[in-house]
Write an enzyme that holds these catalytic residues in place. Sequence first.
Site, PDB file in Angstrom:
ATOM      1  N   GLU A   6     -25.106  -0.711  16.644  1.00  0.00           N
ATOM      2  CA  GLU A   6     -24.389  -1.748  17.402  1.00  0.00           C
ATOM      3  C   GLU A   6     -23.050  -1.226  17.942  1.00  0.00           C
ATOM      4  O   GLU A   6     -22.157  -2.021  18.247  1.00  0.00           O
ATOM      5  CB  GLU A   6     -24.164  -2.999  16.540  1.00  0.00           C
ATOM      6  CG  GLU A   6     -25.410  -3.616  15.933  1.00  0.00           C
ATOM      7  CD  GLU A   6     -26.399  -4.177  16.951  1.00  0.00           C
ATOM      8  OE1 GLU A   6     -26.115  -4.123  18.165  1.00  0.00           O
ATOM      9  OE2 GLU A   6     -27.459  -4.655  16.513  1.00  0.00           O
TER      10      GLU A   6
ATOM     11  N   HIS B 198     -19.619  -7.258  11.985  1.00  0.00           N
ATOM     12  CA  HIS B 198     -20.901  -7.939  12.182  1.00  0.00           C
ATOM     13  C   HIS B 198     -21.644  -8.015  10.857  1.00  0.00           C
ATOM     14  O   HIS B 198     -21.633  -7.063  10.082  1.00  0.00           O
ATOM     15  CB  HIS B 198     -21.744  -7.176  13.213  1.00  0.00           C
ATOM     16  CG  HIS B 198     -23.179  -7.589  13.244  1.00  0.00           C
ATOM     17  ND1 HIS B 198     -23.571  -8.857  13.606  1.00  0.00           N
ATOM     18  CD2 HIS B 198     -24.323  -6.922  12.947  1.00  0.00           C
ATOM     19  CE1 HIS B 198     -24.895  -8.938  13.533  1.00  0.00           C
ATOM     20  NE2 HIS B 198     -25.377  -7.780  13.135  1.00  0.00           N
TER      21      HIS B 198
ATOM     22  N   HIS C 129     -24.817 -10.707   8.459  1.00  0.00           N
ATOM     23  CA  HIS C 129     -25.925 -11.666   8.500  1.00  0.00           C
ATOM     24  C   HIS C 129     -25.765 -12.748   7.435  1.00  0.00           C
ATOM     25  O   HIS C 129     -26.598 -12.851   6.524  1.00  0.00           O
ATOM     26  CB  HIS C 129     -27.257 -10.929   8.268  1.00  0.00           C
ATOM     27  CG  HIS C 129     -27.512  -9.763   9.168  1.00  0.00           C
ATOM     28  ND1 HIS C 129     -28.376  -8.734   8.848  1.00  0.00           N
ATOM     29  CD2 HIS C 129     -27.039  -9.467  10.409  1.00  0.00           C
ATOM     30  CE1 HIS C 129     -28.421  -7.844   9.835  1.00  0.00           C
ATOM     31  NE2 HIS C 129     -27.609  -8.255  10.799  1.00  0.00           N
TER      32      HIS C 129
ATOM     33  N   GLU D 259     -10.028 -27.203   7.041  1.00  0.00           N
ATOM     34  CA  GLU D 259      -9.199 -26.124   7.567  1.00  0.00           C
ATOM     35  C   GLU D 259      -9.878 -25.253   8.627  1.00  0.00           C
ATOM     36  O   GLU D 259      -9.255 -24.341   9.170  1.00  0.00           O
ATOM     37  CB  GLU D 259      -8.650 -25.280   6.412  1.00  0.00           C
ATOM     38  CG  GLU D 259      -7.655 -26.119   5.625  1.00  0.00           C
ATOM     39  CD  GLU D 259      -6.880 -25.367   4.563  1.00  0.00           C
ATOM     40  OE1 GLU D 259      -7.138 -24.174   4.373  1.00  0.00           O
ATOM     41  OE2 GLU D 259      -6.024 -26.000   3.935  1.00  0.00           O
TER      42      GLU D 259
ATOM     43  N   HIS E 139     -29.919 -14.131  14.159  1.00  0.00           N
ATOM     44  CA  HIS E 139     -29.567 -12.775  13.726  1.00  0.00           C
ATOM     45  C   HIS E 139     -28.322 -12.749  12.824  1.00  0.00           C
ATOM     46  O   HIS E 139     -28.394 -12.279  11.693  1.00  0.00           O
ATOM     47  CB  HIS E 139     -29.371 -11.872  14.956  1.00  0.00           C
ATOM     48  CG  HIS E 139     -29.073 -10.449  14.612  1.00  0.00           C
ATOM     49  ND1 HIS E 139     -29.671  -9.376  15.254  1.00  0.00           N
ATOM     50  CD2 HIS E 139     -28.238  -9.891  13.706  1.00  0.00           C
ATOM     51  CE1 HIS E 139     -29.225  -8.242  14.737  1.00  0.00           C
ATOM     52  NE2 HIS E 139     -28.351  -8.530  13.798  1.00  0.00           N
TER      53      HIS E 139
HETATM   54  O1  2HA Z   1     -28.843  -2.795  11.204  1.00  0.00           O
HETATM   55  O2  2HA Z   1     -27.077  -5.446  11.559  1.00  0.00           O
HETATM   56  O3  2HA Z   1     -27.656  -5.635  14.112  1.00  0.00           O
HETATM   57  C1  2HA Z   1     -27.548  -3.179  11.397  1.00  0.00           C
HETATM   58  C2  2HA Z   1     -27.523  -4.461  12.090  1.00  0.00           C
HETATM   59  C3  2HA Z   1     -28.052  -4.499  13.463  1.00  0.00           C
HETATM   60 ZN    ZN Z   2     -27.310  -7.270  12.574  1.00  0.00          ZN
END
Ligand code: 2HA
Ligand code: ZN
Length: 285
Positions: free
Chosen positions: A131, A154, A156, A184, A225
């Site tokens: 990414e 980033h 999940h 908040e 995602h």
């Molecule tokens: O594999 O989170 O979006 C890493 C990730 C791809």
């Molecule tokens: Zn990801």
Amino acid sequence: FTIPLFTGNGCNDFLPIPGILTAPWMVEMIRTVTNMYDHGWDERNGGNVSLLLEESQVNDYVDGAVLREIPTGFSCPELDGKYFLVTGTGKYFKNVQYAPEINLGLVRLTDGGETAQLLWGFADGGKFTSEFPAHMMSHAERLKVDPQNRVVMHCHPANLLAMTYVHSLDEKAFTRTLWQMCTECIVVFPDGVNVLPWILCGTNEIGEATAEKMRTARLVVWAQHGIYGAGKDLDETFGLIETAEKAAEIYMKIAHLPLVNTSTDEQMHQLEAHFGVKAREGYLS
Ligand code: 2HA
Ligand code: ZN
């Protein structure tokens, strides 16, 4: 856990350069990705983090020798010459604390962002996260809005992800729901949350779309995602995602139950006034 203090290159006792693993930004990165893993946000190789560093922060720990040059596959002239500590592609956050030199890399962008010069790390021949386009393009956009921005993160988180299956992806509706879940939230992310529909990950296309969304908010949800956050340091960016994820958790606990009480826009206006924040234009009545 304890971070090994003198294992940066295996022979620090004989070198004038202090071990890079003692750098405050390295310690913070390792602690943060470990914490993200511990929160369950980064299963297997899920998630990626990039931290923009000043040359002065890096110079004390590397001698400037380029170990490898890695093509990035995109151009980003705004970031030419900039340094990033970044997680590796295919690497597990779970393992970063035990083998930082394999799972992390320190790069300097050149050629208008088309080449990354590896200065440290990715020691098994690896490279930066898949990414990387989304990270670098987001850095470039956030810096235009906020020159203090240093982090793109980033991951999940389960409840935010779950929410994208059962809640409208309309950005205003999604934001208002999160704001209403914890008092908040509006103080932590007054700009709200932008949302992208499902787009193939790891591509320049999703990178460009994410960066475009980063112009107006520090949080960008990728439907089905995960989420992107941006901020001035690792702690603040972690806290931003943590707060949104907590709100999504409350939503997933109550969405199927009859709603008896809710936070009103009038209460949100009181929060704006009391905490000196301004909610995204047009998001409150
Ligand atoms: O594999 O989170 O979006 C890493 C990730 C791809
Ligand atoms: Zn990801």
